[in-house]
Motif scaffolding. Structure first.
Motif, PDB file in Angstrom:
ATOM      1  N   PRO A 106      16.835 -12.895  48.304  1.00  0.00           N
ATOM      2  CA  PRO A 106      17.311 -11.524  48.319  1.00  0.00           C
ATOM      3  C   PRO A 106      16.291 -10.503  47.820  1.00  0.00           C
ATOM      4  CG  PRO A 106      18.187 -12.635  46.405  1.00  0.00           C
ATOM      5  CD  PRO A 106      17.369 -13.651  47.168  1.00  0.00           C
ATOM      6  N   ALA A 107      15.225 -10.917  47.160  1.00  0.00           N
ATOM      7  CA  ALA A 107      14.221  -9.959  46.697  1.00  0.00           C
ATOM      8  C   ALA A 107      12.852 -10.482  47.108  1.00  0.00           C
ATOM      9  CB  ALA A 107      14.293  -9.780  45.185  1.00  0.00           C
ATOM     10  N   THR A 108      11.962  -9.561  47.424  1.00  0.00           N
ATOM     11  CA  THR A 108      10.663  -9.994  47.917  1.00  0.00           C
ATOM     12  C   THR A 108       9.591  -8.950  47.629  1.00  0.00           C
ATOM     13  OG1 THR A 108       9.580 -10.959  49.832  1.00  0.00           O
ATOM     14  CG2 THR A 108      10.927  -9.021  50.229  1.00  0.00           C
ATOM     15  N   GLU A 109       8.340  -9.352  47.786  1.00  0.00           N
ATOM     16  CA  GLU A 109       7.206  -8.445  47.649  1.00  0.00           C
ATOM     17  C   GLU A 109       6.259  -8.696  48.816  1.00  0.00           C
ATOM     18  OE1 GLU A 109       3.362  -8.120  44.765  1.00  0.00           O
ATOM     19  OE2 GLU A 109       5.302  -8.073  43.759  1.00  0.00           O
TER      20      GLU A 109
ATOM     21  N   TYR B 134       1.671  -2.378  47.172  1.00  0.00           N
ATOM     22  CA  TYR B 134       2.695  -3.389  47.414  1.00  0.00           C
ATOM     23  C   TYR B 134       4.048  -2.714  47.588  1.00  0.00           C
ATOM     24  CZ  TYR B 134       3.955  -2.674  42.536  1.00  0.00           C
ATOM     25  OH  TYR B 134       4.352  -2.110  41.351  1.00  0.00           O
ATOM     26  N   ALA B 135       4.957  -3.473  48.189  1.00  0.00           N
ATOM     27  CA  ALA B 135       6.330  -3.001  48.374  1.00  0.00           C
ATOM     28  C   ALA B 135       7.269  -4.121  47.945  1.00  0.00           C
ATOM     29  CB  ALA B 135       6.576  -2.633  49.829  1.00  0.00           C
ATOM     30  N   THR B 136       8.301  -3.766  47.202  1.00  0.00           N
ATOM     31  CA  THR B 136       9.327  -4.730  46.827  1.00  0.00           C
ATOM     32  C   THR B 136      10.633  -4.310  47.472  1.00  0.00           C
ATOM     33  OG1 THR B 136       9.876  -3.528  44.797  1.00  0.00           O
ATOM     34  CG2 THR B 136       8.239  -5.295  44.614  1.00  0.00           C
ATOM     35  N   SER B 137      11.413  -5.304  47.827  1.00  0.00           N
ATOM     36  CA  SER B 137      12.702  -4.993  48.442  1.00  0.00           C
ATOM     37  C   SER B 137      13.772  -5.898  47.866  1.00  0.00           C
ATOM     38  CB  SER B 137      12.629  -5.168  49.960  1.00  0.00           C
ATOM     39  OG  SER B 137      12.400  -6.517  50.284  1.00  0.00           O
ATOM     40  N   LYS B 138      14.995  -5.373  47.901  1.00  0.00           N
ATOM     41  CA  LYS B 138      16.138  -6.189  47.519  1.00  0.00           C
ATOM     42  C   LYS B 138      17.350  -5.691  48.294  1.00  0.00           C
ATOM     43  CE  LYS B 138      17.459  -3.563  43.422  1.00  0.00           C
ATOM     44  NZ  LYS B 138      17.724  -3.590  42.012  1.00  0.00           N
ATOM     45  N   ILE B 139      18.239  -6.625  48.560  1.00  0.00           N
ATOM     46  CA  ILE B 139      19.441  -6.269  49.314  1.00  0.00           C
ATOM     47  C   ILE B 139      20.359  -5.452  48.415  1.00  0.00           C
ATOM     48  CG2 ILE B 139      21.493  -7.159  50.470  1.00  0.00           C
ATOM     49  CD1 ILE B 139      19.772  -9.586  51.282  1.00  0.00           C
TER      50      ILE B 139
END
Length: 179
Positions: A134-137, A153-158
């Motif tokens: 559910p979370a990534t970079e 960098y970019a981080t994402s999470k649902i």
């Protein structure tokens, strides 16, 4: 006689290298850092006329799903300022997702964040990397306009996921440095 100049030449070469390295180090501190946070609205229901993620290729005889190795998706998602789909639009994220792990656990993404808002209109940020929900970079590998020569960098999470409608909202936080 030529050997007597060798220590002096080596010393001069060393000094040139030190000065060059110092100049590059000083230039690196001149980078401008920008932090952005926004929300991606993803509709992946195949056959839905409002779908923004569509499978376009995969392994013959296998289902084209997010967990099937080799499945390729094209994406064109809206990006908004807040999780509310009616909030001001920041731009679009356009690119490809590819299920890259044999076990289907990771995808490879390459995409452009295309800004349409007033502040960054016409600029882009390119992201690339493998991710696992559910979370990534992922890496910021470039940019255009106000983000020319971007790195970061970019981080994402649902933020929200509705499996029944295949609609999700993903929070994306991007940190970029530009010269």
């Amino acid at each position: 006689m030529a050997t007597s100049f060798l220590p002096e030449i080596l010393t001069n070469i060393f000094l040139v290298l030190v000065v060059t390295a110092a100049m590059y180090a000083a230039k690196a501190t001149d980078l401008e850092e920008t932090k952005l946070s926004f929300y991606i609205h993803d509709i992946s229901a195949f056959g839905n006329p409002k779908a923004t993620v569509i499978p376009v290729a995969g392994i013959t005889g296998k289902a084209w799903t997010f967990t099937q190795f080799g499945t390729v998706y094209v994406v064109d998602d809206n990006i908004t300022k807040t999780p509310d789909p009616k909030s001001p639009q920041v731009g679009q994220i356009q690119g490809l997702y590819l299920t890259a792990a044999l076990d289907g656990s990771r995808t490879f993404a390459t995409a452009s964040i295309v800004f349409t808002n007033k502040e960054y209109n016409g600029s882009t940020i390119q992201i690339q990397g493998t991710n696992k929900d559910p979370a990534t970079e992922v890496a910021v590998v470039g940019g255009t306009g106000k983000f020319r020569y971007a790195r970061g960098y970019a981080t994402s999470k649902i933020y929200f996921l509705d499996i029944a409608t295949q609609h999700s909202v993903v929070q994306l936080n991007v940190t970029v440095q530009t010269s």
